[in-house]
Design a protein around this motif. Structure first.
Motif, PDB file in Angstrom:
ATOM      1  N   TRP A  36      -6.241   2.704  -4.129  1.00  0.00           N
ATOM      2  CA  TRP A  36      -5.019   1.809  -5.083  1.00  0.00           C
ATOM      3  C   TRP A  36      -4.110   2.876  -5.788  1.00  0.00           C
ATOM      4  N   ASP A  37      -4.901   3.750  -6.485  1.00  0.00           N
ATOM      5  CA  ASP A  37      -3.900   4.892  -7.282  1.00  0.00           C
ATOM      6  C   ASP A  37      -3.291   5.704  -6.069  1.00  0.00           C
ATOM      7  N   ARG A  38      -3.950   5.780  -4.902  1.00  0.00           N
ATOM      8  CA  ARG A  38      -2.988   6.689  -4.236  1.00  0.00           C
ATOM      9  C   ARG A  38      -2.003   6.016  -3.377  1.00  0.00           C
ATOM     10  N   VAL A  39      -1.943   4.801  -3.131  1.00  0.00           N
ATOM     11  CA  VAL A  39      -1.065   4.005  -2.726  1.00  0.00           C
ATOM     12  C   VAL A  39       0.160   3.730  -3.900  1.00  0.00           C
ATOM     13  N   GLN A  40      -0.231   3.888  -5.006  1.00  0.00           N
ATOM     14  CA  GLN A  40       0.735   3.576  -6.271  1.00  0.00           C
ATOM     15  C   GLN A  40       1.532   4.928  -6.191  1.00  0.00           C
ATOM     16  N   ASP A  41       0.749   5.874  -5.954  1.00  0.00           N
ATOM     17  CA  ASP A  41       1.495   7.178  -6.353  1.00  0.00           C
ATOM     18  C   ASP A  41       2.414   7.436  -5.050  1.00  0.00           C
ATOM     19  N   LYS A  42       1.841   7.299  -3.958  1.00  0.00           N
ATOM     20  CA  LYS A  42       2.885   7.415  -2.618  1.00  0.00           C
ATOM     21  C   LYS A  42       3.972   6.323  -2.769  1.00  0.00           C
ATOM     22  N   ARG A  43       3.926   5.370  -3.407  1.00  0.00           N
ATOM     23  CA  ARG A  43       5.159   4.536  -3.351  1.00  0.00           C
ATOM     24  C   ARG A  43       6.106   5.059  -4.650  1.00  0.00           C
ATOM     25  N   LYS A  44       5.685   5.532  -5.658  1.00  0.00           N
ATOM     26  CA  LYS A  44       6.496   6.327  -6.576  1.00  0.00           C
ATOM     27  C   LYS A  44       7.240   7.164  -5.880  1.00  0.00           C
ATOM     28  N   GLN A  45       6.555   8.152  -5.164  1.00  0.00           N
ATOM     29  CA  GLN A  45       7.135   9.254  -4.340  1.00  0.00           C
ATOM     30  C   GLN A  45       8.386   8.711  -3.463  1.00  0.00           C
ATOM     31  N   THR A  46       8.108   7.763  -2.682  1.00  0.00           N
ATOM     32  CA  THR A  46       9.055   7.682  -1.974  1.00  0.00           C
ATOM     33  C   THR A  46      10.372   6.861  -2.464  1.00  0.00           C
ATOM     34  N   TYR A 140       2.664   0.166   4.309  1.00  0.00           N
ATOM     35  CA  TYR A 140       3.558   0.339   5.691  1.00  0.00           C
ATOM     36  C   TYR A 140       4.934  -0.641   5.426  1.00  0.00           C
ATOM     37  N   ASN A 141       4.913  -1.427   4.617  1.00  0.00           N
ATOM     38  CA  ASN A 141       6.450  -1.934   4.335  1.00  0.00           C
ATOM     39  C   ASN A 141       6.769  -1.443   3.035  1.00  0.00           C
ATOM     40  N   ASP A 142       6.371  -0.398   2.672  1.00  0.00           N
ATOM     41  CA  ASP A 142       6.738   0.414   1.591  1.00  0.00           C
ATOM     42  C   ASP A 142       7.436  -0.433   0.640  1.00  0.00           C
ATOM     43  N   ARG A 143       6.363  -1.185   0.021  1.00  0.00           N
ATOM     44  CA  ARG A 143       6.556  -1.605  -1.218  1.00  0.00           C
ATOM     45  C   ARG A 143       5.501  -1.549  -2.423  1.00  0.00           C
ATOM     46  N   GLN A 144       6.086  -1.984  -3.485  1.00  0.00           N
ATOM     47  CA  GLN A 144       5.254  -1.952  -4.660  1.00  0.00           C
ATOM     48  C   GLN A 144       3.930  -2.747  -4.654  1.00  0.00           C
ATOM     49  N   LEU A 145       2.671  -2.227  -5.101  1.00  0.00           N
ATOM     50  CA  LEU A 145       1.743  -3.369  -5.560  1.00  0.00           C
ATOM     51  C   LEU A 145       2.002  -4.320  -6.359  1.00  0.00           C
ATOM     52  N   THR A 146       1.763  -5.566  -5.956  1.00  0.00           N
ATOM     53  CA  THR A 146       2.156  -6.713  -6.928  1.00  0.00           C
ATOM     54  C   THR A 146       1.019  -7.179  -7.436  1.00  0.00           C
ATOM     55  N   ARG A 147       1.237  -8.383  -8.260  1.00  0.00           N
ATOM     56  CA  ARG A 147       0.333  -9.028  -8.742  1.00  0.00           C
ATOM     57  C   ARG A 147      -0.511 -10.010  -7.739  1.00  0.00           C
ATOM     58  N   ALA A 148       0.060 -10.270  -6.744  1.00  0.00           N
ATOM     59  CA  ALA A 148      -0.552 -11.093  -5.727  1.00  0.00           C
ATOM     60  C   ALA A 148      -1.503 -10.283  -4.891  1.00  0.00           C
ATOM     61  N   ASP A 149      -1.098  -8.904  -4.674  1.00  0.00           N
ATOM     62  CA  ASP A 149      -2.243  -7.794  -4.248  1.00  0.00           C
ATOM     63  C   ASP A 149      -3.261  -7.737  -5.138  1.00  0.00           C
ATOM     64  N   MET A 150      -3.119  -7.678  -6.233  1.00  0.00           N
ATOM     65  CA  MET A 150      -4.063  -7.395  -7.224  1.00  0.00           C
ATOM     66  C   MET A 150      -5.102  -8.905  -7.277  1.00  0.00           C
ATOM     67  N   ALA A 151      -4.570  -9.885  -7.117  1.00  0.00           N
ATOM     68  CA  ALA A 151      -5.204 -11.276  -7.170  1.00  0.00           C
ATOM     69  C   ALA A 151      -5.994 -11.377  -6.116  1.00  0.00           C
ATOM     70  N   LYS A 152      -5.763 -10.713  -5.251  1.00  0.00           N
ATOM     71  CA  LYS A 152      -6.333 -10.747  -3.697  1.00  0.00           C
ATOM     72  C   LYS A 152      -7.641  -9.739  -3.718  1.00  0.00           C
ATOM     73  N   LEU A 153      -7.363  -8.555  -4.422  1.00  0.00           N
ATOM     74  CA  LEU A 153      -8.325  -7.681  -4.528  1.00  0.00           C
ATOM     75  C   LEU A 153      -9.363  -8.199  -5.464  1.00  0.00           C
ATOM     76  N   ILE A 154      -8.774  -8.671  -6.545  1.00  0.00           N
ATOM     77  CA  ILE A 154      -9.952  -9.306  -7.526  1.00  0.00           C
ATOM     78  C   ILE A 154     -10.754 -10.354  -6.964  1.00  0.00           C
ATOM     79  N   ALA A 155     -10.212 -11.212  -6.341  1.00  0.00           N
ATOM     80  CA  ALA A 155     -10.787 -12.183  -5.789  1.00  0.00           C
ATOM     81  C   ALA A 155     -11.992 -11.802  -4.589  1.00  0.00           C
ATOM     82  N   ALA A 156     -11.568 -10.795  -3.698  1.00  0.00           N
ATOM     83  CA  ALA A 156     -12.646 -10.095  -2.977  1.00  0.00           C
ATOM     84  C   ALA A 156     -13.589  -9.406  -3.643  1.00  0.00           C
ATOM     85  N   SER A 157     -13.346  -8.912  -4.786  1.00  0.00           N
ATOM     86  CA  SER A 157     -14.291  -8.047  -5.707  1.00  0.00           C
ATOM     87  C   SER A 157     -15.276  -9.027  -6.377  1.00  0.00           C
TER      88      SER A 157
END
Ligand SMILES: [Zn+2]
Ligand SMILES: [Zn+2]
Length: 342
Positions: A36-46, A140-157
């Motif tokens: 998660w951190d690395r995707v976030q960092d990459k996103r900031k970079q691009t 792949y879609n070069d987008r920021q991680l969203t609340r919906a992403d987080m919700a999906k991960l929390i649900a999976a966790s």
């Protein structure tokens, strides 16, 4: 590279399958957070790179940005914290449930059965799939991680955590019912097991049983200071010397009378666990089976090392059980701290 160790390790991984799966699961929580951190960092970079062509826009936005950016970053951090906390908790709870099962059932729990193996594997796969899917999509879609992403991960966790805890609890129940501790023909203090049991291999080394049944029997000369600590019966070297002892501290509330009033204070009681206790727990396999569990509980706790035996005795048994054990010596502690006044 030591060949003998390799074999042992390979064997260990194969045998203690539930232990291995639990550690994979806990590792998945940790590595997901790293991804998660690395995707976030990459996103900031691009984001920074593409903006470089558009200087005017950048300047114009600069003023508004400076205000909204701190909010955005705050929001990002908050998302990260929430997710990180959830993952961390899930891992810790699974670890705790595993430790409890292992403390009660020992290696049988670590080995586990096929049902648990399948359930835990399913949890790992489902969790990893969600993590990969969510993070790849953002990448792949070069987008920021969203609340919906987080919700999906929390649900999976949450799902992986609950599924795994259930699997471990069920295994604990299954194993406790299926195989109550093996009968010991010499057991004087366990009439509850006596009725219809079939004779099986004794749990303890013969010498351990001697020490258990003859309370003031002195230790063999091989356990004297400076000697080799080899058991006179089974010949195994036991990992405890005459100088070794461990302190087990238990905090307990007690009522005292003070100036005519009753007052509750927290008292720490300390028990010393020493050589004799360890020796009388050893099995013919060189493991340590807790004598308190053997005497008072339905299921034996078998520990692979002296350290885990000590940890087990300290966490799993209450003061009453410690008091009754003659090879746990209570030490007086002069200080008693008063409980906070209400
Ligand atoms: Zn022995
Ligand atoms: Zn025990």
């Amino acid at each position: 590279m030591n060949y003998a160790n390799m074999i042992e390790e390979k064997n260990l991984k194969k045998t203690f399958i539930v232990a291995t799966l639990c550690s994979t699961l806990i590792g998945t929580f940790t590595s997901s957070m790293g991804l998660w951190d690395r995707v976030q960092d990459k996103r900031k970079q691009t984001k920074k790179d593409t903006k470089q062509d558009d200087e005017i826009k950048k300047l114009r936005e600069a003023v508004e940005k400076s205000e909204s950016r701190s909010k955005e970053r705050e929001e990002q951090l908050r998302k990260r914290d929430e997710l990180g906390y959830n993952f961390e908790q899930s891992g810790a709870l699974i670890q705790r449930q595993y430790d409890e099962g292992y403390g009660r059932l020992g290696r049988r729990f670590a080995q586990g059965d096929t049902a648990t193996e399948n359930q835990l594997q399913a949890q790992i796969i489902a969790l990893q799939q969600t993590v990969i899917h969510v993070l790849q999509d953002a990448l792949y879609n070069d987008r920021q991680l969203t609340r919906a992403d987080m919700a999906k991960l929390i649900a999976a966790s949450n799902a992986a955590r609950e599924g795994s805890l259930d699997a471990l609890r069920q295994q604990q129940n299954r194993l406790a019912i299926e195989a109550p501790s093996p009968p010991r023909s010499l057991s004087l203090s366990a009439p509850k097991r006596a009725s219809t049991v079939v004779e099986s291999d004794p749990l303890y080394c013969r010498y351990s049983l001697d020490l258990q049944y003859i309370p003031n029997k002195p230790l063999a000369a091989s356990f004297a200071p400076g000697r080799d600590c080899k058991c006179p019966a089974c010949g195994l070297r036991l990992d405890v010397t005459a100088d070794d002892f461990w302190q087990i501290g238990k905090r307990t509330p007690v009522l005292i009378a003070e100036k005519g009033y009753e007052k509750e204070i927290l008292e720490t009681r300390e028990f010393h666990l020493g050589q004799r206790f360890v020796i009388k727990c050893h099995t013919a396999d060189g493991e340590y089976a807790c004598v308190l569990c053997n005497k008072n509980r339905d299921v034996d706790a078998i520990c692979r090392s002296v350290e885990s035996l000590v940890k087990h005795v300290g966490t799993f048994h209450d003061i009453k059980e410690l008091e009754r054990e003659m090879d746990l010596v209570e030490r007086q502690i002069p200080l008693a701290l008063p409980a906070p006044a209400h």
